[in-house]
Design an enzyme around this catalytic site. Structure first.
Site, PDB file in Angstrom:
ATOM      1  N   ASP A 109       0.959  -1.062   0.080  1.00  0.00           N
ATOM      2  CA  ASP A 109      -0.333   0.084   0.641  1.00  0.00           C
ATOM      3  C   ASP A 109       1.026   1.360   0.025  1.00  0.00           C
ATOM      4  OD1 ASP A 109      -2.215   1.616   0.252  1.00  0.00           O
ATOM      5  OD2 ASP A 109      -1.731   1.127   2.295  1.00  0.00           O
ATOM      6  N   ASP A 114      -0.580   5.187   1.065  1.00  0.00           N
ATOM      7  CA  ASP A 114      -0.268   6.492   1.915  1.00  0.00           C
ATOM      8  C   ASP A 114      -0.763   5.638   3.131  1.00  0.00           C
ATOM      9  OD1 ASP A 114      -2.506   9.065   0.250  1.00  0.00           O
ATOM     10  OD2 ASP A 114      -1.165   7.406  -0.587  1.00  0.00           O
TER      11      ASP A 114
END
Length: 214
Positions: free
Chosen positions: A11, A13
């Site tokens: 991922d 953020d």
């Protein structure tokens, strides 16, 4: 790089970087507080990801595309990100980024870390301004999972040679689909479901969990 021995999908953020880019864009649009509250609830699994994303993006209408230069300059990678990625790549583990964030930022991050595989949301632009709409496929929790599986199949890797790292509720399906799912400085909703946690914000702390480095 030698033959690909594994795949690590991250991922962006809150995992690869410290910030939530949508919140930084909200600051530029003068509605950071509203957007960050929605982001926080969505990442804790309290809101449907796609509808909450569309709501937040709608508040960005009218921002110039140049805003991405400013936002990119204000984000910070998690500690030891470059070292972590380099170690994986040297050991034949391909790194990919899958983000519920936005292509103008994720593409630049990928290039800066020597990453070829990435997928993120696309914002609609007209006359140099954001319209407040998304175009193309939304990177939903289901799409994150499917992207990991598609890359794994393309690389002809078994499931046990895949790693996924994330921090929010929208990463849960992707982490469960990997051979090794790692909740990195994650929300409680993720830690409850995922066995492996790293609670110190340093990506080198992930390495002891990865046994396909041999």
């Amino acid at each position: 790089m030698s033959q690909v021995k594994g795949l690590c999908v991250m991922d962006v953020d809150g995992t690869l970087i410290l910030e939530e880019v949508i919140d930084l864009l909200g600051r530029e649009a003068g509605c950071e507080e509203v957007i960050s509250q929605i982001t926080s609830r969505a990442m804790r699994g309290k809101l449907d990801f796609e509808s909450s994303l569309r709501k937040r993006v709608s508040l960005l209408e009218g921002l110039p595309v140049s805003v991405f230069d400013k936002v990119f300059d204000s984000i910070h990678p998690s500690p030891n990100t470059q070292k972590f990625i380099s170690i994986l790549q040297k050991n034949g583990i391909l790194v990919g980024l899958v983000s519920g964030g936005f292509t103008p930022i994720v593409e630049r991050l990928a290039k800066s870390f020597g990453i070829v595989y990435f997928s993120a949301n696309q914002l609609e632009v007209k006359d140099g301004l954001l319209t407040g709409k998304l175009v193309g496929q939304i990177i939903s929790p289901e799409v994150k999972k499917e992207t990991l599986e598609q890359w794994r199949e393309k690389l002809k890797l078994p499931k046990e040679r895949t790693i996924a790292i994330g921090d929010g509720a929208n990463d849960l399906l992707m982490l469960k689909s990997a051979g090794l799912g790692i909740a990195f400085c994650a929300k409680e909703v993720l830690k409850k479901e995922i066995q492996h946690h790293v609670d110190k914000r340093d990506l080198l702390e992930v390495l002891p969990l990865i046994d396909c480095l041999e």
